[in-house]
Scaffold this active site. Structure first.
Site, short mmCIF file in Angstrom:
data_model
loop_
_atom_site.label_atom_id
_atom_site.label_comp_id
_atom_site.label_asym_id
_atom_site.label_seq_id
_atom_site.Cartn_x
_atom_site.Cartn_y
_atom_site.Cartn_z
N CYS A 46 0.33 -1.09 -0.16
CA CYS A 46 0.06 0.05 -0.09
C CYS A 46 1.47 1.47 -0.12
O CYS A 46 1.14 1.75 1.16
CB CYS A 46 -0.90 -0.13 1.07
SG CYS A 46 -2.18 1.80 1.51
N CYS A 58 0.33 3.50 -6.72
CA CYS A 58 -0.84 2.78 -6.43
C CYS A 58 -0.90 1.01 -6.58
O CYS A 58 -0.85 1.16 -7.99
CB CYS A 58 -1.67 3.05 -6.43
SG CYS A 58 -3.69 2.82 -5.59
#
Length: 261
Positions: A83, A201
């Protein structure tokens, strides 16, 4: 009698709503299996997070030690914390602190394991390729995207331009068309840049777009997932190559030839 598996065990520390990391990283390593003999299995532990907002990201990161400990119970050979924005929202340079904290958790559990994260993997990938200026695509709201920009620039890489898609719901991020970045990059200011980040991401799909962008732009193109895959291979002391991973997984050479149907 103990049984020795021919597979390299890869542990994945995953936000509970993330479904893309467990798609793109295995896809790259499975593609690698078509050209090299190494084989992989994937094992996940999850941290609760549904909305990509700073409060949830902080609570999620606090749970990462539990995940690292759980995965070390499975004797995985490497762990990847996926993440990017969670790490970057915790403060400048935090990817190094996360490395140390989670590695220590595996040591304390009696199974020392290298633990990398997607934020550090992306930074290291750009630095290793000598990238000094980059333009990036992010799914986040603008305040979080600005944190990502500031984090990258603090590591010595200038961000020429960024595109923030402003999607707060993490499942909606995963639902984006993985070929969308192959056109979105055209909205970026690319003056003087050395590379493009198609997805800063690991939840925003982009894998089919990586080499499409390279062929169209002539620039090395990467994503958080590609960079994380490279760092996994490095931690396993394996050749850092995988078909479809663009320049970062092809000896630094961007794709230049059109795909053959």
């Amino acid at each position: 009698m103990s049984f020795t598996t021919p597979y390299r065990r890869v542990g994945l520390i995953v936000p509970s709503s993330n479904v893309t990391m467990e798609t793109e990283i295995p896809a790259l390593l499975k593609a690698r299996e078509t050209i090299l003999p190494d084989r992989f299995t994937f094992h996940s532990s999850r941290m609760r997070m549904k909305s990509v907002v700073k409060e949830e990201l902080e609570a999620m990161d606090a749970d990462s030690v539990r995940c690292a400990t759980e995965l070390s119970d499975a004797a995985v050979e490497v762990q990847a914390y996926a993440c990017l924005v969670a790490i970057m929202s915790m403060g400048l340079g935090y990817h190094r602190e996360s490395y140390a904290k989670l590695n220590q958790a595996t040591i304390d559990n009696g199974c020392p394991t290298p633990v990398l994260n997607s934020a550090g993997a992306l930074i290291d990938g750009m630095l290793d390729m000598g990238i000094k200026k980059v333009s990036i695509i992010c799914p986040y709201m603008k305040p979080l995207t600005k944190l990502v920009v500031d984090y990258i620039e603090n590591e010595g890489i200038e961000v020429q331009d960024f595109l923030a898609l402003e999607i707060p719901d993490n499942l909606e991020v995963a639902a984006q068309d993985p070929t969308a970045p192959s056109e979105l990059w055209r909205k970026l200011d690319l003056r003087g840049v050395d590379a493009i980040v198609a997805s800063a991401c690991v939840q925003m799909p982009s894998l089919p777009s990586i080499e499409m962008i390279e062929r169209a732009s002539g620039l090395p193109t990467m994503s958080a997932a590609v960079a994380t895959t490279r760092q996994i291979l490095r931690s396993l002391d394996l050749t850092e190559i995988a078909p479809g991973g663009g320049a970062l997984l092809a000896n630094g050479l961007p794709a230049s030839q059109p795909k053959v149907a």
